[in-house]
Design a protein around this motif. Sequence first.
Motif, PDB file in Angstrom:
ATOM      1  N   LYS A 217      37.724  60.557  37.666  1.00 27.65           N
ATOM      2  CA  LYS A 217      37.639  60.750  39.115  1.00 27.65           C
ATOM      3  C   LYS A 217      36.178  60.872  39.442  1.00 27.65           C
ATOM      4  CE  LYS A 217      39.572  63.382  42.916  1.00 27.65           C
ATOM      5  NZ  LYS A 217      38.414  63.180  43.780  1.00 27.65           N
ATOM      6  N   ASP A 218      35.736  60.147  40.464  1.00 23.40           N
ATOM      7  CA  ASP A 218      34.329  60.302  40.838  1.00 23.40           C
ATOM      8  C   ASP A 218      34.220  60.971  42.197  1.00 23.40           C
ATOM      9  OD1 ASP A 218      34.813  58.211  42.630  1.00 23.40           O
ATOM     10  OD2 ASP A 218      32.872  57.271  42.268  1.00 23.40           O
ATOM     11  N   TYR A 219      33.041  61.433  42.497  1.00 30.42           N
ATOM     12  CA  TYR A 219      32.752  62.181  43.727  1.00 30.42           C
ATOM     13  C   TYR A 219      31.716  61.381  44.493  1.00 30.42           C
ATOM     14  CZ  TYR A 219      35.721  65.569  41.738  1.00 30.42           C
ATOM     15  OH  TYR A 219      36.853  66.155  41.241  1.00 30.42           O
ATOM     16  N   LYS A 220      32.183  60.715  45.566  1.00 30.83           N
ATOM     17  CA  LYS A 220      31.349  59.697  46.211  1.00 30.83           C
ATOM     18  C   LYS A 220      30.423  60.248  47.287  1.00 30.83           C
ATOM     19  CE  LYS A 220      34.071  55.524  45.408  1.00 30.83           C
ATOM     20  NZ  LYS A 220      35.512  55.714  45.254  1.00 30.83           N
ATOM     21  N   ARG A 221      30.801  61.381  47.889  1.00 29.92           N
ATOM     22  CA  ARG A 221      29.990  61.859  49.017  1.00 29.92           C
ATOM     23  C   ARG A 221      28.762  62.630  48.533  1.00 29.92           C
ATOM     24  NH1 ARG A 221      32.553  61.790  53.960  1.00 29.92           N
ATOM     25  NH2 ARG A 221      34.393  60.469  53.844  1.00 29.92           N
ATOM     26  N   THR A 231      27.938  57.670  48.696  1.00 26.71           N
ATOM     27  CA  THR A 231      26.885  57.286  47.755  1.00 26.71           C
ATOM     28  C   THR A 231      27.523  56.379  46.713  1.00 26.71           C
ATOM     29  OG1 THR A 231      27.372  58.986  46.105  1.00 26.71           O
ATOM     30  CG2 THR A 231      25.979  59.637  47.970  1.00 26.71           C
ATOM     31  N   GLY A 232      26.753  55.976  45.736  1.00 25.34           N
ATOM     32  CA  GLY A 232      27.329  55.239  44.611  1.00 25.34           C
ATOM     33  C   GLY A 232      28.223  56.129  43.766  1.00 25.34           C
ATOM     34  N   GLY A 233      28.034  57.433  43.859  1.00 29.27           N
ATOM     35  CA  GLY A 233      28.817  58.390  43.061  1.00 29.27           C
ATOM     36  C   GLY A 233      27.904  59.501  42.573  1.00 29.27           C
ATOM     37  N   LEU A 274      38.757  45.861  33.983  1.00 34.02           N
ATOM     38  CA  LEU A 274      39.357  45.865  35.310  1.00 34.02           C
ATOM     39  C   LEU A 274      39.433  47.327  35.716  1.00 34.02           C
ATOM     40  CD1 LEU A 274      40.695  44.244  37.595  1.00 34.02           C
ATOM     41  CD2 LEU A 274      42.883  44.612  36.463  1.00 34.02           C
ATOM     42  N   PHE A 275      38.766  47.637  36.798  1.00 31.88           N
ATOM     43  CA  PHE A 275      38.665  49.024  37.287  1.00 31.88           C
ATOM     44  C   PHE A 275      39.610  49.095  38.472  1.00 31.88           C
ATOM     45  CE2 PHE A 275      34.977  51.669  39.471  1.00 31.88           C
ATOM     46  CZ  PHE A 275      35.864  52.360  40.260  1.00 31.88           C
ATOM     47  N   ILE A 276      40.616  49.948  38.347  1.00 31.96           N
ATOM     48  CA  ILE A 276      41.620  50.025  39.404  1.00 31.96           C
ATOM     49  C   ILE A 276      41.452  51.353  40.141  1.00 31.96           C
ATOM     50  CG2 ILE A 276      44.064  49.734  39.951  1.00 31.96           C
ATOM     51  CD1 ILE A 276      44.488  48.489  37.211  1.00 31.96           C
ATOM     52  N   TYR A 290      40.413  46.781  43.483  1.00 33.25           N
ATOM     53  CA  TYR A 290      40.061  46.403  42.123  1.00 33.25           C
ATOM     54  C   TYR A 290      38.549  46.234  42.074  1.00 33.25           C
ATOM     55  CZ  TYR A 290      44.851  44.654  41.144  1.00 33.25           C
ATOM     56  OH  TYR A 290      46.195  44.507  40.938  1.00 33.25           O
ATOM     57  N   ASN A 291      37.965  46.616  40.947  1.00 29.71           N
ATOM     58  CA  ASN A 291      36.602  46.208  40.653  1.00 29.71           C
ATOM     59  C   ASN A 291      36.648  45.497  39.317  1.00 29.71           C
ATOM     60  OD1 ASN A 291      35.145  47.391  42.906  1.00 29.71           O
ATOM     61  ND2 ASN A 291      35.707  49.347  42.018  1.00 29.71           N
ATOM     62  N   VAL A 292      35.723  44.588  39.099  1.00 29.27           N
ATOM     63  CA  VAL A 292      35.806  43.745  37.908  1.00 29.27           C
ATOM     64  C   VAL A 292      34.789  44.166  36.851  1.00 29.27           C
ATOM     65  CG1 VAL A 292      36.791  41.843  39.218  1.00 29.27           C
ATOM     66  CG2 VAL A 292      34.297  41.981  38.944  1.00 29.27           C
ATOM     67  N   ARG A 293      34.489  45.426  36.878  1.00 29.40           N
ATOM     68  CA  ARG A 293      33.437  46.001  36.019  1.00 29.40           C
ATOM     69  C   ARG A 293      33.792  47.474  35.856  1.00 29.40           C
ATOM     70  NH1 ARG A 293      31.585  49.355  39.841  1.00 29.40           N
ATOM     71  NH2 ARG A 293      32.172  48.695  41.927  1.00 29.40           N
ATOM     72  N   MET A 294      33.012  48.179  35.089  1.00 31.98           N
ATOM     73  CA  MET A 294      33.221  49.625  34.992  1.00 31.98           C
ATOM     74  C   MET A 294      32.609  50.315  36.209  1.00 31.98           C
ATOM     75  SD  MET A 294      34.994  50.711  32.499  1.00 31.98           S
ATOM     76  CE  MET A 294      34.528  52.425  32.343  1.00 31.98           C
ATOM     77  N   GLY A 295      33.057  51.532  36.466  1.00 35.65           N
ATOM     78  CA  GLY A 295      32.481  52.311  37.567  1.00 35.65           C
ATOM     79  C   GLY A 295      31.233  53.039  37.103  1.00 35.65           C
ATOM     80  N   ASP A 296      30.434  53.393  38.056  1.00 36.27           N
ATOM     81  CA  ASP A 296      29.244  54.178  37.767  1.00 36.27           C
ATOM     82  C   ASP A 296      29.222  55.308  38.790  1.00 36.27           C
ATOM     83  OD1 ASP A 296      26.812  55.095  36.990  1.00 36.27           O
ATOM     84  OD2 ASP A 296      25.730  53.202  37.251  1.00 36.27           O
ATOM     85  N   PRO A 297      29.419  56.557  38.456  1.00 37.37           N
ATOM     86  CA  PRO A 297      29.214  57.206  37.151  1.00 37.37           C
ATOM     87  C   PRO A 297      30.446  57.386  36.267  1.00 37.37           C
ATOM     88  CG  PRO A 297      29.478  58.901  38.807  1.00 37.37           C
ATOM     89  CD  PRO A 297      29.663  57.571  39.511  1.00 37.37           C
ATOM     90  N   GLU A 298      31.574  56.716  36.555  1.00 31.44           N
ATOM     91  CA  GLU A 298      32.748  56.912  35.697  1.00 31.44           C
ATOM     92  C   GLU A 298      32.461  56.520  34.243  1.00 31.44           C
ATOM     93  OE1 GLU A 298      32.683  55.478  38.689  1.00 31.44           O
ATOM     94  OE2 GLU A 298      34.608  55.662  39.729  1.00 31.44           O
ATOM     95  N   THR A 299      31.669  55.447  34.055  1.00 29.98           N
ATOM     96  CA  THR A 299      31.339  55.018  32.689  1.00 29.98           C
ATOM     97  C   THR A 299      30.706  56.155  31.884  1.00 29.98           C
ATOM     98  OG1 THR A 299      30.868  52.855  33.604  1.00 29.98           O
ATOM     99  CG2 THR A 299      30.116  53.235  31.373  1.00 29.98           C
TER     100      THR A 299
HETATM  101  N1  GLY Z   1      31.727  54.928  41.358  1.00 30.29           N
HETATM  102  C1  GLY Z   1      32.362  53.887  42.034  1.00 30.29           C
HETATM  103  C2  GLY Z   1      31.943  52.540  41.643  1.00 30.29           C
HETATM  104  O1  GLY Z   1      31.301  52.319  40.636  1.00 30.29           O
HETATM  105  O2  GLY Z   1      32.281  51.605  42.356  1.00 30.29           O
END
Ligand code: GLY
Length: 424
Positions: A217-221, A231-233, A274-276, A290-299
């Motif tokens: 789980k990321d925290y975007k705000r 934000t990006g996370g 595949l990032f769902i 869907y995202n086609v890559r890993m998340g940042d900062p989830e990675t």
């Molecule tokens: N943290 C969300 C993203 O990478 O899109």
Amino acid sequence: MNILVIGSGGREHAISWKLAQSSKLSNLFIAPGNAGTEEVGKNVELVVSDFDGIAKFSVENDVNMIVVGPEVPLVEGIHDYFTEKEELKHIHIIGPKKLGAQLEGSKKFSKEFMQRHDIPTAKYKAFTAETLEDGFAFLETLNPPFVLKADGLAAGKGVVIPDNLEDAKKELTEMLANSKFGAASQEVVIEEFLDGIELSVFVLTDGENYKLLPTAKDYKRIGEGDKGLNTGGMGAVSPVPFATQEFLDKVEKQIVKPSVDGLKKDNIDYVGFLFIGLMNVGGNPYVIEYNVRMGDPETEVVIPRIESDLVEVFEAVGNKTLNEIEFKVTDETVCTVMAVSGGYPETYEKLKAIEGIESVKDSVVFHAGTKKLDGKIVTNGGRVLAVSSFGVNKKEALEKSYASLNKICFEKIYFRKDIGFDLD
Ligand code: GLY
Ligand code: AMP
């Protein structure tokens, strides 16, 4: 095995850090990388969309595999570029081809995909400037708040959620008639608002088989209590406590399998992550995106939990033998807290000296926006460092990250002190 990682953020540092632990790795290159990736591999001065430059470098340095971090080169077709050239096609690319990357590159494409394969998602319709009036009429059929999504890539800013009809109509006009997000908002998806709690599920697929990666789980705000600008996370937690086995079984059955099978049915040759993005609505999962890559900062929380050798895992993706390998993940919790430049996500200054990273012993400091200047590490972006820690639980992991952050300083450093606040 010589591997080239494309990108320059915390995600790419975390992937590189993990690859560098493998005995199967000979050389690791990162293009363009940052001051952190330089500690685990060799940075190469190439921009992520310079396919000719990346190809030339790969041939000259006998690169066997390219791991693509961000979405832009995927959407622009880096994988297709390599498969279409005789001298490059032996290089495994971890990341989908252009068509598969449309799952992130076009909201409309991804909604149509979900509809075609019966994957639970919010009800929607897509509109253009010519059908603006129909868009107004559709908005009138929905309850507030309203979810408006620019069809194309808009650097994470293309989703707007007005809470009344008047603002929603204004926003739709801005996007469609006044090109608020440029070409990205030539078409706009309007969808039903899903009321629930978000989490991300990551899948790694070789096109035939797949492995479920840890949840996060990321925290975007930018602000505490999830207030303020997107934000990006700003931090992430893995695993997600409310993602019980029962919930994850639903995710796998209703979403992951139909997604991987749907790609096959549609003849979309898809390899990579595949990032769902999911919403848990009363115990049932719905796809937000869907995202086609890993998340940042989830990675920065998912990768440290993987115990398997990542080079072997990626090799299996390239060889389409992901079903033959064992994929091990630790039960421990990993949390990351992102240290950002004061002012981010609006204007901020760069090139501030960063002190104290070397004194951190209980966390892994992944670099996001940093570079070396006259031998010293300085800030080079809004998001600067992701400080990740292991713990038996979220509390212990977070305590370590916050203790480590207290040892690090740069002018106007800011970080959220409440990552994971909603997960007890
Ligand atoms: N943290 C969300 C993203 O990478 O899109
Ligand atoms: P996206 O770029 O599609 O991930 O959307 C950005 C953010 O908007 C998501 O992380 C959600 O917080 C929110 N969002 C997107 N779609 C919906 C929806 N249908 N209902 C509620 N929130 C949404």
